[in-house]
Motif scaffolding. Structure first.
Motif, PDB file in Angstrom:
ATOM      1  N   PHE A   6       0.853  -1.195   0.000  1.00 56.05           N
ATOM      2  CA  PHE A   6       0.000   0.000   0.000  1.00 56.05           C
ATOM      3  C   PHE A   6       0.882   1.236   0.000  1.00 56.05           C
ATOM      4  O   PHE A   6       1.735   1.406   0.861  1.00 56.05           O
ATOM      5  N   ARG A   7       0.706   2.084  -0.978  1.00 61.48           N
ATOM      6  CA  ARG A   7       1.421   3.354  -1.082  1.00 61.48           C
ATOM      7  C   ARG A   7       0.387   4.430  -1.362  1.00 61.48           C
ATOM      8  O   ARG A   7      -0.235   4.446  -2.418  1.00 61.48           O
ATOM      9  N   PRO A   8       0.136   5.336  -0.399  1.00 60.67           N
ATOM     10  CA  PRO A   8      -0.864   6.367  -0.640  1.00 60.67           C
ATOM     11  C   PRO A   8      -0.473   7.240  -1.827  1.00 60.67           C
ATOM     12  O   PRO A   8       0.674   7.642  -1.946  1.00 60.67           O
ATOM     13  N   THR A   9      -1.427   7.477  -2.695  1.00 58.99           N
ATOM     14  CA  THR A   9      -1.214   8.390  -3.821  1.00 58.99           C
ATOM     15  C   THR A   9      -2.002   9.673  -3.637  1.00 58.99           C
ATOM     16  O   THR A   9      -1.710  10.671  -4.275  1.00 58.99           O
ATOM     17  N   HIS A  10      -3.009   9.608  -2.771  1.00 61.25           N
ATOM     18  CA  HIS A  10      -3.900  10.744  -2.543  1.00 61.25           C
ATOM     19  C   HIS A  10      -4.332  10.785  -1.080  1.00 61.25           C
ATOM     20  O   HIS A  10      -4.196   9.794  -0.360  1.00 61.25           O
ATOM     21  N   GLN A  39      -5.030   5.015  -1.969  1.00 60.37           N
ATOM     22  CA  GLN A  39      -4.316   4.754  -3.212  1.00 60.37           C
ATOM     23  C   GLN A  39      -5.344   4.745  -4.346  1.00 60.37           C
ATOM     24  O   GLN A  39      -6.314   3.994  -4.294  1.00 60.37           O
ATOM     25  N   VAL A  41      -6.449   3.521  -7.650  1.00 60.33           N
ATOM     26  CA  VAL A  41      -6.053   2.351  -8.436  1.00 60.33           C
ATOM     27  C   VAL A  41      -6.728   2.268  -9.798  1.00 60.33           C
ATOM     28  O   VAL A  41      -6.294   1.484 -10.650  1.00 60.33           O
ATOM     29  N   GLN A  70       4.781  11.297  -4.838  1.00 61.54           N
ATOM     30  CA  GLN A  70       4.926   9.872  -5.059  1.00 61.54           C
ATOM     31  C   GLN A  70       5.951   9.221  -4.143  1.00 61.54           C
ATOM     32  O   GLN A  70       5.870   8.052  -3.867  1.00 61.54           O
TER      33      GLN A  70
END
Length: 193
Positions: A6-10, A39, A41, A70
């Motif tokens: 899991f990598r938050p993008t927002h 994230q 997707v 990012q």
């Protein structure tokens, strides 16, 4: 439990976001809390399918999500006044302990719903742990911070950093709070490029 990779993008806007089971306005679901890291997707027009750290997925109005950088802040970036993670970790632990105690009393029938709301009102915490990476919501300063285990760096803030350093923290009603502002890592401690 955090979803692997899991990598938050927002980040969800401060006022939260409604969600839907599918990109169809007739199928509403549970709303998202404000400032929750997610994230993105998938996209379908203005719709965005998001993934939360616990693996839950839903559709949102993708135009309202706030993009985050990012990459987490590099160790060489200037540090903010919350450089030591221990005080914030202690505050998060205390808030979670208070919430759990109130929830247990509610579940045991020792507390009614109104008293529970009163005891938990104003508590805001957020934690995402992914291996050595940690994102914490600092409610006192209304910002998300990133921790690499030794230092905290501001990740997303609701006010410009120079305003946070200059003004004392004040209580605000939710409707009078400013939207979250994503911090770029080229900024120095004064919020200037």
């Amino acid at each position: 439990m955090t979803t692997p990779h899991f990598r938050p993008t927002h980040v969800v806007p401060q006022e939260g976001l409604p969600t839907w089971e599918s990109p169809d306005p007739s199928r509403p679901s549970v709303p998202l809390d404000g400032l929750l890291p997610v994230q993105l997707v998938d996209r379908l027009g203005d719709w965005g399918r998001i993934l939360c750290a616990n693996g839950w997925s839903a559709w949102v109005d993708g135009r309202l999500l706030i993009a985050v950088p990012q990459e987490p802040p590099a160790a060489s970036c200037p540090l903010t006044r919350t450089a030591d993670p221990r005080p914030l970790l202690a505050r998060v632990e205390e808030a979670l302990t208070r919430y759990r105690a109130a929830a247990e009393e509610l579940a045991d029938g020792q507390l009614d719903g109104e008293s529970f709301r009163g005891r938990t009102q104003g508590q805001r915490i957020g934690v995402v742990i992914d291996g050595e990476s940690l994102w914490l919501y600092d409610g006192e300063h209304e910002r998300w911070v990133y921790c690499d285990g030794t230092r905290l760096s501001t990740f997303a803030a609701s006010e410009p950093l120079q305003d946070q350093a200059a003004k004392p923290v004040r209580e605000q009603a939710p409707e009078d709070r400013e939207p979250t502002r994503v911090v770029t890592f080229e900024e120095d401690d004064q919020g200037e490029r």
